[in-house]
Design a protein around this motif. Structure first.
Motif, PDB file in Angstrom:
ATOM      1  N   LYS A  25       0.942  -1.257  -0.008  1.00  7.59           N
ATOM      2  CA  LYS A  25      -0.001   0.130   0.007  1.00  7.59           C
ATOM      3  C   LYS A  25       0.901   1.075  -0.082  1.00  7.59           C
ATOM      4  O   LYS A  25       1.722   1.416   0.922  1.00  7.59           O
ATOM      5  CB  LYS A  25      -0.973   0.003   1.442  1.00  7.59           C
ATOM      6  N   VAL A  26       0.660   2.200  -1.021  1.00  4.97           N
ATOM      7  CA  VAL A  26       1.693   3.354  -1.168  1.00  4.97           C
ATOM      8  C   VAL A  26       0.651   4.531  -0.518  1.00  4.97           C
ATOM      9  O   VAL A  26      -0.516   4.913  -1.393  1.00  4.97           O
ATOM     10  CB  VAL A  26       1.962   3.705  -2.533  1.00  4.97           C
ATOM     11  N   ALA A  27       0.650   5.128   0.683  1.00  8.48           N
ATOM     12  CA  ALA A  27      -0.021   6.166   1.014  1.00  8.48           C
ATOM     13  C   ALA A  27       0.519   7.325   0.603  1.00  8.48           C
ATOM     14  O   ALA A  27       1.670   7.939   0.682  1.00  8.48           O
ATOM     15  CB  ALA A  27      -0.084   6.325   2.735  1.00  8.48           C
ATOM     16  N   LEU A  28      -0.060   8.105  -0.249  1.00  5.17           N
ATOM     17  CA  LEU A  28       0.220   9.285  -1.030  1.00  5.17           C
ATOM     18  C   LEU A  28      -0.169  10.391  -0.250  1.00  5.17           C
ATOM     19  O   LEU A  28      -1.223  10.691  -0.206  1.00  5.17           O
ATOM     20  CB  LEU A  28      -0.201   9.357  -2.587  1.00  5.17           C
ATOM     21  N   ALA A  29       0.741  11.265   0.401  1.00  3.25           N
ATOM     22  CA  ALA A  29       0.510  12.507   1.252  1.00  3.25           C
ATOM     23  C   ALA A  29       1.032  13.871   0.508  1.00  3.25           C
ATOM     24  O   ALA A  29       2.170  13.453   0.273  1.00  3.25           O
ATOM     25  CB  ALA A  29       0.752  12.353   2.548  1.00  3.25           C
ATOM     26  N   PRO A  30       0.281  15.062   0.715  1.00  2.00           N
ATOM     27  CA  PRO A  30       0.972  16.019   0.267  1.00  2.00           C
ATOM     28  C   PRO A  30       1.906  16.618   1.308  1.00  2.00           C
ATOM     29  O   PRO A  30       1.779  16.585   2.594  1.00  2.00           O
ATOM     30  CB  PRO A  30      -0.132  17.100   0.066  1.00  2.00           C
ATOM     31  N   GLY A  31       3.098  17.332   0.647  1.00  2.00           N
ATOM     32  CA  GLY A  31       4.076  17.787   1.730  1.00  2.00           C
ATOM     33  C   GLY A  31       3.942  19.227   1.775  1.00  2.00           C
ATOM     34  O   GLY A  31       2.647  19.723   1.354  1.00  2.00           O
ATOM     35  N   ASP A  32       4.860  20.073   2.151  1.00  2.00           N
ATOM     36  CA  ASP A  32       4.728  21.239   2.086  1.00  2.00           C
ATOM     37  C   ASP A  32       5.045  22.100   0.940  1.00  2.00           C
ATOM     38  O   ASP A  32       5.043  23.246   0.768  1.00  2.00           O
ATOM     39  CB  ASP A  32       6.080  22.145   3.329  1.00  2.00           C
ATOM     40  N   GLY A  33       5.242  21.426  -0.120  1.00  5.10           N
ATOM     41  CA  GLY A  33       5.448  21.956  -1.419  1.00  5.10           C
ATOM     42  C   GLY A  33       4.177  22.714  -2.111  1.00  5.10           C
ATOM     43  O   GLY A  33       3.236  22.620  -1.477  1.00  5.10           O
ATOM     44  N   ASP A  34       4.212  22.955  -3.324  1.00  2.00           N
ATOM     45  CA  ASP A  34       3.317  23.909  -4.033  1.00  2.00           C
ATOM     46  C   ASP A  34       2.411  22.994  -5.004  1.00  2.00           C
ATOM     47  O   ASP A  34       1.499  23.578  -5.803  1.00  2.00           O
ATOM     48  CB  ASP A  34       3.546  25.066  -4.409  1.00  2.00           C
ATOM     49  N   LEU A  35       2.813  21.645  -4.924  1.00  2.00           N
ATOM     50  CA  LEU A  35       1.692  20.779  -5.920  1.00  2.00           C
ATOM     51  C   LEU A  35       0.664  20.541  -5.330  1.00  2.00           C
ATOM     52  O   LEU A  35       0.478  20.136  -4.120  1.00  2.00           O
ATOM     53  CB  LEU A  35       2.497  19.368  -6.143  1.00  2.00           C
ATOM     54  N   VAL A  36      -0.714  20.606  -6.190  1.00  2.00           N
ATOM     55  CA  VAL A  36      -1.915  20.659  -5.377  1.00  2.00           C
ATOM     56  C   VAL A  36      -2.506  19.331  -6.285  1.00  2.00           C
ATOM     57  O   VAL A  36      -2.765  19.564  -7.505  1.00  2.00           O
ATOM     58  CB  VAL A  36      -2.620  22.081  -5.917  1.00  2.00           C
ATOM     59  N   GLY A  37      -3.013  18.545  -5.398  1.00  2.00           N
ATOM     60  CA  GLY A  37      -3.946  17.355  -6.120  1.00  2.00           C
ATOM     61  C   GLY A  37      -3.028  16.210  -6.878  1.00  2.00           C
ATOM     62  O   GLY A  37      -3.570  15.570  -7.593  1.00  2.00           O
ATOM     63  N   PHE A  38      -1.818  16.267  -6.782  1.00  2.00           N
ATOM     64  CA  PHE A  38      -0.961  15.562  -7.579  1.00  2.00           C
ATOM     65  C   PHE A  38      -1.150  13.979  -7.305  1.00  2.00           C
ATOM     66  O   PHE A  38      -0.932  13.272  -8.069  1.00  2.00           O
ATOM     67  CB  PHE A  38       0.739  15.792  -7.158  1.00  2.00           C
ATOM     68  N   ALA A  39      -1.616  13.668  -5.896  1.00  2.00           N
ATOM     69  CA  ALA A  39      -1.889  12.308  -5.601  1.00  2.00           C
ATOM     70  C   ALA A  39      -3.106  11.830  -6.240  1.00  2.00           C
ATOM     71  O   ALA A  39      -2.888  10.479  -6.585  1.00  2.00           O
ATOM     72  CB  ALA A  39      -2.095  11.904  -4.173  1.00  2.00           C
TER      73      ALA A  39
ATOM     74  N   ARG B 169      -1.966  -9.224  -8.011  1.00  2.00           N
ATOM     75  CA  ARG B 169      -0.855  -8.341  -7.353  1.00  2.00           C
ATOM     76  C   ARG B 169      -1.019  -6.937  -7.409  1.00  2.00           C
ATOM     77  O   ARG B 169      -1.630  -6.394  -8.514  1.00  2.00           O
ATOM     78  CB  ARG B 169       0.637  -8.769  -7.707  1.00  2.00           C
ATOM     79  N   GLY B 170       0.020  -6.035  -6.962  1.00  2.00           N
ATOM     80  CA  GLY B 170      -0.119  -4.783  -7.385  1.00  2.00           C
ATOM     81  C   GLY B 170       0.242  -3.890  -6.018  1.00  2.00           C
ATOM     82  O   GLY B 170       0.189  -4.182  -5.017  1.00  2.00           O
ATOM     83  N   LEU B 171       0.320  -2.622  -6.239  1.00  2.00           N
ATOM     84  CA  LEU B 171       0.498  -1.589  -5.316  1.00  2.00           C
ATOM     85  C   LEU B 171      -0.753  -0.815  -5.590  1.00  2.00           C
ATOM     86  O   LEU B 171      -1.150  -0.184  -6.246  1.00  2.00           O
ATOM     87  CB  LEU B 171       1.753  -0.687  -5.834  1.00  2.00           C
ATOM     88  N   LEU B 172      -1.368  -0.602  -4.136  1.00  2.00           N
ATOM     89  CA  LEU B 172      -2.670  -0.042  -4.222  1.00  2.00           C
ATOM     90  C   LEU B 172      -2.287   1.585  -3.589  1.00  2.00           C
ATOM     91  O   LEU B 172      -1.611   1.624  -2.352  1.00  2.00           O
ATOM     92  CB  LEU B 172      -3.317  -0.687  -2.939  1.00  2.00           C
ATOM     93  N   PRO B 173      -2.460   2.583  -4.524  1.00  2.00           N
ATOM     94  CA  PRO B 173      -2.306   3.970  -3.723  1.00  2.00           C
ATOM     95  C   PRO B 173      -3.457   4.425  -2.883  1.00  2.00           C
ATOM     96  O   PRO B 173      -4.612   4.155  -3.205  1.00  2.00           O
ATOM     97  CB  PRO B 173      -2.244   4.813  -4.903  1.00  2.00           C
ATOM     98  N   VAL B 174      -3.012   5.145  -1.758  1.00  2.00           N
ATOM     99  CA  VAL B 174      -4.220   5.308  -0.918  1.00  2.00           C
ATOM    100  C   VAL B 174      -3.882   7.110  -0.877  1.00  2.00           C
ATOM    101  O   VAL B 174      -2.942   7.454  -0.107  1.00  2.00           O
ATOM    102  CB  VAL B 174      -4.045   4.792   0.464  1.00  2.00           C
ATOM    103  N   VAL B 175      -4.728   7.848  -1.289  1.00  2.00           N
ATOM    104  CA  VAL B 175      -4.570   9.287  -1.209  1.00  2.00           C
ATOM    105  C   VAL B 175      -4.947   9.678   0.112  1.00  2.00           C
ATOM    106  O   VAL B 175      -6.181   9.542   0.737  1.00  2.00           O
ATOM    107  CB  VAL B 175      -5.529   9.988  -2.350  1.00  2.00           C
ATOM    108  N   LEU B 176      -3.989  10.267   0.773  1.00  2.00           N
ATOM    109  CA  LEU B 176      -4.407  10.743   2.120  1.00  2.00           C
ATOM    110  C   LEU B 176      -4.418  12.381   2.084  1.00  2.00           C
ATOM    111  O   LEU B 176      -4.240  13.101   1.132  1.00  2.00           O
ATOM    112  CB  LEU B 176      -3.151  10.466   3.141  1.00  2.00           C
ATOM    113  N   GLU B 177      -5.092  12.810   3.042  1.00  2.00           N
ATOM    114  CA  GLU B 177      -5.554  14.319   3.337  1.00  2.00           C
ATOM    115  C   GLU B 177      -4.293  14.968   3.847  1.00  2.00           C
ATOM    116  O   GLU B 177      -3.976  16.425   3.420  1.00  2.00           O
ATOM    117  CB  GLU B 177      -6.659  14.448   4.126  1.00  2.00           C
ATOM    118  N   SER B 178      -3.331  14.422   4.491  1.00  2.00           N
ATOM    119  CA  SER B 178      -2.143  14.852   4.907  1.00  2.00           C
ATOM    120  C   SER B 178      -1.221  13.790   5.708  1.00  2.00           C
ATOM    121  O   SER B 178      -1.625  12.558   5.566  1.00  2.00           O
ATOM    122  CB  SER B 178      -2.422  15.835   6.396  1.00  2.00           C
ATOM    123  N   VAL B 179       0.068  14.347   5.869  1.00  2.00           N
ATOM    124  CA  VAL B 179       0.985  13.003   6.442  1.00  2.00           C
ATOM    125  C   VAL B 179       0.648  12.379   7.603  1.00  2.00           C
ATOM    126  O   VAL B 179       1.003  11.369   7.964  1.00  2.00           O
ATOM    127  CB  VAL B 179       2.452  13.758   6.564  1.00  2.00           C
TER     128      VAL B 179
END
Length: 532
Positions: free
Chosen positions: A252-266, A282-292
């Motif tokens: 599971k790959v939890a995708l969280a925004p950092g402090d940069g200026d990318l918006v909605g990249f996840a 099989r596979g990698l499951l991305p999990v879009v998070l609201e924050s770290v």
């Protein structure tokens, strides 16, 4: 600044690095060697690697797009409406949100959301974007917009001048564009798959017309491209980490925004990773998070990826920093590398068609006859594959009990996918369900707006490991909208897509709880209250 990668707390098996180095994967990938993913994938890979050339080959679009934008603005057309699904809409949405320029994205079949887009037509130019040229949702959007322009008093020539089309050469949409006299047609490279098309005409045309600086986007990608043949480049390291996470039980790959200026990249990376790797069980499951620090960032099977930030110890995590163009190219490269480590073809999507086929059958033959097991307040409950077995729905907290039963059905190393067939704007509070459910379980919880997720994580749901359980949320349509020259409405299409996906998941034995909101606003509040 190009792409930078850092990692903390992740054990990378030396065998992974050794094999990649011995096989000269970095250089062979840049050379577009289709044999990297084995003989079964070779024919597909041979016609799917031109995304590596896009930082250079897409440069010719910049001047044309600059001129076209100036022409549109001179005519007072400053509102850009994009009709597209999956790879045709996710990248432009990220580009424009990050650039801070307005772009209206229509990637839904919800009647209210479609109707809301049919405003300000006097200043609207429409970009219709479809690689195949046969995307059902996008064709429906084009039809309703043509009718809306006609109702506003435009003649056929004027209507055609309001449309810009992006598609592959020879597609049915290219023929339609010619027939309707579209203002401009951009034919994309057919050797670039949809989810790898961020730096192609699919990503650049709507973004540039909306006012984003796509020239700089390409320059940033080109800066990274110069380093991709080297055996220690950042994109390769990202791919190694993704593959190593899978090898060591963190799939599971939890995708969280950092402090940069990318918006909605996840949201864009979610499609890339899920559709590219979720197959053959099989596979990698991305999990879009609201924050770290959102629920779901730490678990025994999760690797946290901070996009635009640094790793967050003590758990295994990685940070990926750099400008948006480099992020697009770097994650595509990394996903291709991870595909090799997982032993799958990262360029096909063999299970995406399942829901589409069921949807078309339901549109032709009518919806299935389904009756709710119970109706509690503004929520009607339906279950499939044992999701409600043994649940006493006569209790006042029956909705909470039903959700708990679904969570209890998640197997070890499994996940819950929330699928919302609702209005992404009008029913926005439904997006709070992911975090609320993640608070109640140790398992990964994903959230997807429908039908956009069908062109994204829908592949993983059917082709990935059989460890998912599913919560589908639908809602009563208050005012339907017909699809011109078709025997169905948007409400019927939305219902057929939901039913088609339920059938595709049922065919695979996946537990599913279907909650239908008889009153959307009240039902969402009731559901969120039940989870607190």
């Amino acid at each position: 600044m190009s792409l930078a990668f850092s990692c903390a707390g992740l054990d990378v098996p030396q065998a992974v690095r050794t094999q990649l180095a011995e096989d000269d994967v970095a250089a062979r990938l840049v050379a577009e060697d289709p044999t990297l993913w084995g003989p079964d994938a070779e024919s597909e890979a041979a016609v799917r690697l031109a995304w590596l050339d896009l930082p250079a080959t897409s440069r010719e679009l910049v001047a044309r797009l600059t001129g076209l934008r100036a022409e549109l603005l001179a005519e007072g057309l400053d509102r850009v409406l994009l009709c597209g699904m999956g790879g045709s809409s996710l990248a432009p949405e990220v580009i424009c949100r990050t650039a801070g320029v307005p772009l209206v994205v229509l990637d839904t079949t919800d009647p209210d959301q479609v109707a809301a887009a049919l405003t300000d037509l006097d200043r609207t130019v429409v970009v219709v974007s479809s690689k195949s040229g046969e995307t059902l949702e996008t064709d429906s959007h084009r039809r309703v917009l043509v009718a809306a322009f006609a109702a506003a008093g435009l003649d056929e020539r004027q209507i055609g001048a309001r449309f810009v089309v992006v598609t592959d050469p020879g597609s049915p949409l290219a023929d339609t564009a010619a027939a309707m006299g579209a203002r401009a047609v951009f034919l994309a490279d057919p050797h670039v798959g949809g989810r790898y098309s961020a730096l192609s005409a699919f990503g650049l045309v709507p973004s540039a017309l909306a006012g984003a600086d796509v020239g700089t986007l390409l320059e940033d990608a080109a800066d990274l491209a110069e380093h991709l043949a080297k055996p220690d480049n950042a994109a390769l390291e990202l791919g190694v980490a993704l593959g190593a996470g899978f090898r060591t039980g963190r799939d599971k790959v939890a995708l969280a925004p950092g402090d940069g200026d990318l918006v909605g990249f996840a949201d864009w990376a979610e499609q890339l990773v899920a559709e590219s790797t979720g197959k053959q069980g099989r596979g990698l499951l991305p999990v879009v998070l609201e924050s770290v620090d959102a629920p779901g960032a730490t678990a025994a099977d999760v690797l946290l990826a901070v996009v635009g930030g640094e790793p967050v110890p003590p758990g295994p995590s990685m940070g990926v920093t750099g400008p948006l163009g480099a992020q697009f190219l770097g994650w595509q490269y990394a996903t291709a590398v991870a595909g090799r480590i997982l032993g799958i073809n990262p360029f096909d999507q063999p299970d995406v068609a399942a829901s589409k086929e069921h949807t078309r059958r339901i549109l032709d033959s009518g919806p299935p006859d389904e009756q709710p097991v119970a109706t509690i307040g503004a929520i009607a409950l339906y279950g499939a594959n044992g999701a409600l077995d043994g649940v006493d729905l006569s209790q006042h907290d029956g909705v909470s009990l039903a959700v708990d039963a679904l969570l209890a059905a998640v197997p070890p190393r499994g996940y819950l996918a929330v699928m919302a067939y609702l209005d992404r704007a009008g029913d926005a509070r439904a997006g709070e369900l992911r975090a609320a459910l993640a608070e109640r379980t140790e398992h990964a919880v994903t959230f997807g707006w429908a039908p956009r997720f069908l062109h994204s994580t829908g592949q993983y749901h059917k082709g990935g490991p059989p460890t998912g359980v599913f919560l589908q949320v639908t809602g009563e349509v208050s005012e339907d909208l017909p699809v011109p020259d078709r025997p169905y409405s948007f409400g019927m299409l939305q219902a057929a897509q939901a039913a088609g996906d339920r059938q595709a998941l049922a065919d695979r034995g996946r537990p599913l709880l279907h909650l239908h909101l008889t009153d959307r606003a009240a039902g969402i509040v009731q559901l969120l209250d039940a989870l607190c």
